[in-house]
Design a protein around this motif. Structure first.
Motif, PDB file in Angstrom:
ATOM      1  N   ASP A  10      11.241 -10.129 -11.911  1.00 38.13           N
ATOM      2  CA  ASP A  10      11.237 -11.256 -10.961  1.00 38.13           C
ATOM      3  C   ASP A  10      11.658 -10.785  -9.560  1.00 38.13           C
ATOM      4  OD1 ASP A  10      10.806 -13.861 -10.195  1.00 38.13           O
ATOM      5  OD2 ASP A  10      12.854 -14.513 -10.654  1.00 38.13           O
ATOM      6  N   ILE A  11      10.958  -9.758  -9.076  1.00 41.74           N
ATOM      7  CA  ILE A  11      11.293  -9.166  -7.769  1.00 41.74           C
ATOM      8  C   ILE A  11      10.712 -10.033  -6.651  1.00 41.74           C
ATOM      9  CG2 ILE A  11      11.030  -7.138  -6.291  1.00 41.74           C
ATOM     10  CD1 ILE A  11      10.741  -5.476  -8.850  1.00 41.74           C
ATOM     11  N   PRO A  12      11.537 -10.525  -5.743  1.00 43.10           N
ATOM     12  CA  PRO A  12      11.023 -11.337  -4.637  1.00 43.10           C
ATOM     13  C   PRO A  12      10.238 -10.487  -3.636  1.00 43.10           C
ATOM     14  CG  PRO A  12      13.381 -10.999  -4.391  1.00 43.10           C
ATOM     15  CD  PRO A  12      13.010 -10.425  -5.714  1.00 43.10           C
ATOM     16  N   VAL A  13       9.321 -11.119  -2.933  1.00 46.74           N
ATOM     17  CA  VAL A  13       8.456 -10.410  -1.973  1.00 46.74           C
ATOM     18  C   VAL A  13       9.285  -9.673  -0.926  1.00 46.74           C
ATOM     19  CG1 VAL A  13       6.708 -10.721  -0.178  1.00 46.74           C
ATOM     20  CG2 VAL A  13       6.543 -12.008  -2.320  1.00 46.74           C
ATOM     21  N   ARG A  14      10.397 -10.273  -0.507  1.00 42.29           N
ATOM     22  CA  ARG A  14      11.203  -9.673   0.561  1.00 42.29           C
ATOM     23  C   ARG A  14      11.813  -8.325   0.169  1.00 42.29           C
ATOM     24  NH1 ARG A  14      14.376 -13.791  -1.569  1.00 42.29           N
ATOM     25  NH2 ARG A  14      16.399 -13.094  -2.430  1.00 42.29           N
TER      26      ARG A  14
ATOM     27  N   ASN B 224      11.609  -2.696   0.721  1.00 41.38           N
ATOM     28  CA  ASN B 224      12.757  -1.814   0.516  1.00 41.38           C
ATOM     29  C   ASN B 224      12.571  -0.920  -0.706  1.00 41.38           C
ATOM     30  OD1 ASN B 224      14.099  -2.918   2.706  1.00 41.38           O
ATOM     31  ND2 ASN B 224      15.120  -4.489   1.485  1.00 41.38           N
ATOM     32  N   ILE B 225      11.989  -1.474  -1.749  1.00 45.76           N
ATOM     33  CA  ILE B 225      11.762  -0.697  -2.970  1.00 45.76           C
ATOM     34  C   ILE B 225      10.749   0.412  -2.704  1.00 45.76           C
ATOM     35  CG2 ILE B 225      10.812  -0.807  -5.320  1.00 45.76           C
ATOM     36  CD1 ILE B 225      12.021  -3.655  -5.476  1.00 45.76           C
ATOM     37  N   LYS B 226       9.688   0.099  -1.961  1.00 46.22           N
ATOM     38  CA  LYS B 226       8.693   1.128  -1.611  1.00 46.22           C
ATOM     39  C   LYS B 226       9.323   2.251  -0.796  1.00 46.22           C
ATOM     40  CE  LYS B 226       4.364  -1.509  -1.660  1.00 46.22           C
ATOM     41  NZ  LYS B 226       3.206  -1.933  -0.845  1.00 46.22           N
ATOM     42  N   ALA B 227      10.348   1.888  -0.025  1.00 47.25           N
ATOM     43  CA  ALA B 227      11.027   2.878   0.813  1.00 47.25           C
ATOM     44  C   ALA B 227      12.085   3.671   0.051  1.00 47.25           C
ATOM     45  CB  ALA B 227      11.659   2.196   2.013  1.00 47.25           C
ATOM     46  N   GLY B 228      12.319   3.303  -1.245  1.00 46.67           N
ATOM     47  CA  GLY B 228      13.228   4.096  -2.070  1.00 46.67           C
ATOM     48  C   GLY B 228      14.440   3.375  -2.606  1.00 46.67           C
ATOM     49  N   ALA B 229      14.586   2.089  -2.312  1.00 46.90           N
ATOM     50  CA  ALA B 229      15.768   1.346  -2.770  1.00 46.90           C
ATOM     51  C   ALA B 229      15.679   0.970  -4.244  1.00 46.90           C
ATOM     52  CB  ALA B 229      15.927   0.078  -1.920  1.00 46.90           C
ATOM     53  N   ASP B 230      16.819   0.917  -4.896  1.00 44.67           N
ATOM     54  CA  ASP B 230      16.889   0.357  -6.248  1.00 44.67           C
ATOM     55  C   ASP B 230      16.823  -1.172  -6.129  1.00 44.67           C
ATOM     56  OD1 ASP B 230      17.261   2.935  -7.205  1.00 44.67           O
ATOM     57  OD2 ASP B 230      19.455   2.778  -7.092  1.00 44.67           O
TER      58      ASP B 230
ATOM     59  N   PRO C 271      16.756   1.325 -11.460  1.00 51.37           N
ATOM     60  CA  PRO C 271      16.525   2.493 -10.598  1.00 51.37           C
ATOM     61  C   PRO C 271      15.134   2.461  -9.971  1.00 51.37           C
ATOM     62  CG  PRO C 271      17.389   3.145 -12.744  1.00 51.37           C
ATOM     63  CD  PRO C 271      17.020   1.705 -12.853  1.00 51.37           C
ATOM     64  N   ASN C 272      15.055   2.947  -8.763  1.00 49.25           N
ATOM     65  CA  ASN C 272      13.778   2.971  -8.041  1.00 49.25           C
ATOM     66  C   ASN C 272      12.701   3.716  -8.825  1.00 49.25           C
ATOM     67  OD1 ASN C 272      11.953   4.565  -5.830  1.00 49.25           O
ATOM     68  ND2 ASN C 272      12.497   2.509  -5.121  1.00 49.25           N
ATOM     69  N   SER C 273      13.095   4.769  -9.518  1.00 48.26           N
ATOM     70  CA  SER C 273      12.131   5.588 -10.259  1.00 48.26           C
ATOM     71  C   SER C 273      11.396   4.807 -11.337  1.00 48.26           C
ATOM     72  CB  SER C 273      12.833   6.794 -10.884  1.00 48.26           C
ATOM     73  OG  SER C 273      13.855   6.369 -11.762  1.00 48.26           O
ATOM     74  N   GLU C 274      11.995   3.697 -11.804  1.00 53.19           N
ATOM     75  CA  GLU C 274      11.345   2.871 -12.825  1.00 53.19           C
ATOM     76  C   GLU C 274      10.440   1.803 -12.215  1.00 53.19           C
ATOM     77  OE1 GLU C 274      13.976   1.203 -15.689  1.00 53.19           O
ATOM     78  OE2 GLU C 274      15.150   3.047 -15.945  1.00 53.19           O
ATOM     79  N   LEU C 275      10.499   1.662 -10.909  1.00 55.51           N
ATOM     80  CA  LEU C 275       9.779   0.575 -10.255  1.00 55.51           C
ATOM     81  C   LEU C 275       8.535   1.019  -9.496  1.00 55.51           C
ATOM     82  CD1 LEU C 275      12.882  -1.264  -8.742  1.00 55.51           C
ATOM     83  CD2 LEU C 275      11.589  -1.920 -10.798  1.00 55.51           C
TER      84      LEU C 275
ATOM     85  N   GLU D  55       0.223  15.575   7.604  1.00 48.84           N
ATOM     86  CA  GLU D  55      -0.059  14.221   7.139  1.00 48.84           C
ATOM     87  C   GLU D  55       1.263  13.458   7.106  1.00 48.84           C
ATOM     88  OE1 GLU D  55      -2.691  12.366   3.459  1.00 48.84           O
ATOM     89  OE2 GLU D  55      -1.607  14.243   3.176  1.00 48.84           O
ATOM     90  N   GLN D  56       1.266  12.233   7.611  1.00 51.76           N
ATOM     91  CA  GLN D  56       2.486  11.436   7.595  1.00 51.76           C
ATOM     92  C   GLN D  56       2.806  11.006   6.162  1.00 51.76           C
ATOM     93  OE1 GLN D  56       4.361  11.413  10.079  1.00 51.76           O
ATOM     94  NE2 GLN D  56       3.489  10.609  11.964  1.00 51.76           N
ATOM     95  N   PRO D  57       4.103  10.944   5.824  1.00 54.20           N
ATOM     96  CA  PRO D  57       4.480  10.502   4.469  1.00 54.20           C
ATOM     97  C   PRO D  57       3.980   9.095   4.195  1.00 54.20           C
ATOM     98  CG  PRO D  57       6.352  11.465   5.636  1.00 54.20           C
ATOM     99  CD  PRO D  57       5.264  11.296   6.648  1.00 54.20           C
ATOM    100  N   LYS D  58       3.562   8.880   2.968  1.00 54.65           N
ATOM    101  CA  LYS D  58       3.099   7.559   2.548  1.00 54.65           C
ATOM    102  C   LYS D  58       4.211   6.866   1.748  1.00 54.65           C
ATOM    103  CE  LYS D  58      -1.809   8.784   2.122  1.00 54.65           C
ATOM    104  NZ  LYS D  58      -1.705  10.215   2.450  1.00 54.65           N
ATOM    105  N   GLU D  59       4.141   5.554   1.690  1.00 57.55           N
ATOM    106  CA  GLU D  59       5.079   4.807   0.854  1.00 57.55           C
ATOM    107  C   GLU D  59       4.691   4.937  -0.614  1.00 57.55           C
ATOM    108  OE1 GLU D  59       4.944   0.778   2.273  1.00 57.55           O
ATOM    109  OE2 GLU D  59       6.757   1.066   3.474  1.00 57.55           O
ATOM    110  N   ALA D  60       5.688   4.828  -1.451  1.00 53.07           N
ATOM    111  CA  ALA D  60       5.409   4.783  -2.889  1.00 53.07           C
ATOM    112  C   ALA D  60       4.695   3.469  -3.224  1.00 53.07           C
ATOM    113  CB  ALA D  60       6.712   4.883  -3.660  1.00 53.07           C
TER     114      ALA D  60
END
Length: 305
Positions: free
Chosen positions: A170-174, A178-184, A194-198, A154-159
């Motif tokens: 106040d996270i912008p759409v753009r 990146n956050i789903k892919a693991g960015a803070d 931290p990404n883990s909180e998002l 199974e291919q990895p899914k995004e968070a």
């Protein structure tokens, strides 16, 4: 979403009153993949209420009859049903010639749908199908004739981003991709979240590997490493190790040793010789080495959650 294996046949060369020759269906997120197609596969598909029309990809491990004698019958039925969608068959290149001869001999005419053959590589591993949801690989096995195993990943899914966090910081759409892919995320005031909180982590991708027929073969261990469910042939009990070696098959203990070396999560043994009316002897020997083992049962479904 489902990741389920249904056993249509778990016998070796000779069927029994309780076990059909090798055939399986893997349901990955509602897509059905047929693995081997022994005699009687059509009957088993119907018995397990699996719609023929949902099968678009068939994988044939090798050209011993107990692994493909059901194919021409299945194709014939698909013709009678008026199928129009493509049918992809992954197999030894000779199967295309043999199937064409059968269809001509039976005067079936043009099938009315494209049958696309994909020749396998029996000398090295290769990716044979990949899209956004699944990656399927083949790898050589050790048998009397050219034979392949198959691995389904199974291919990895995004968070999943937590919606409340978007508003709170106040996270912008753009930035969401990146956050789903693991960015803070860095707020306007310089504070880093931290990404883990998002996000809610994506579920771990699931995997299945099919190994039949093969002698004990350590060379394939890297190709099945860490698999969630491993199907490995166990044609013979340990007392028949000599016969297993001579016929390029495996015992249950050898299957367990491969599963242990590959760090598989669970082992499913099958391809049992018709000489065994009671499979408990093979199962017990296998579980003594690799406790997380089950003996495949025809018409049973095994889920990877």
């Amino acid at each position: 979403m489902p990741f389920q294996l249904t056993i249509l046949g778990s016998s070796s060369a000779m069927p029994t009153s309780e076990r059909y020759p090798t055939a399986q269906v893997l349901n990955v997120l509602g897509r059905f993949f047929l693995i081997d197609c022994g005699e009687g596969t059509q009957h088993q598909l119907r018995k397990n209420r699996i719609n023929y029309s949902k099968i678009n990809h068939i994988f044939i491990s090798h050209l011993h009859g107990d692994h493909f004698f059901g194919l021409i019958g299945l194709i014939s039925t698909l013709v009678l049903q008026g199928r129009r969608s493509e049918l992809h068959i992954y197999a030894h290149s000779e199967l295309q010639r043999y199937t064409k001869f059968q269809m001509e001999f039976l005067e079936m005419g043009e099938p009315g749908f494209p049958i696309i053959f994909h020749p396998l590589n029996f000398k090295k591993p290769q990716v044979i199908l990949e899209d956004k949801k699944i990656k399927i690989s083949s790898f050589p096995l050790k048998h009397r004739i050219a034979c392949c195993g198959f691995r389904f990943d199974e291919q990895p899914k995004e968070a999943n981003i937590i919606k409340e966090k978007i508003k709170a910081f106040d996270i912008p759409v753009r930035e969401i991709k990146n956050i789903k892919a693991g960015a803070d995320f860095q707020c306007g005031n310089g504070l880093t979240i931290p990404n883990s909180e998002l996000v809610i982590p994506a579920p771990k991708p699931r995997s299945y590997a099919f190994c039949s027929d093969t002698a004990y073969n350590e060379a394939m261990i890297p190709e099945i490493a860490g698999v969630d469910l491993l199907y490995h042939e166990a044609t013979f009990a340990e007392e028949e190790t000599k016969i297993a070696s001579e016929t390029y098959h495996s015992t249950g203990v050898q299957a367990a040793q491969i599963a242990m070396a590959a760090q598989a999560k669970k082992l499913l043994i099958g391809h049992f010789s018709a000489r065994y009316k009671d499979l408990s002897v093979i199962l017990e020997q296998t579980k003594n080495v690799f406790p997380a083992t089950e003996a495949a049962q025809d018409n049973s479904t095994y889920s990877i959650d």
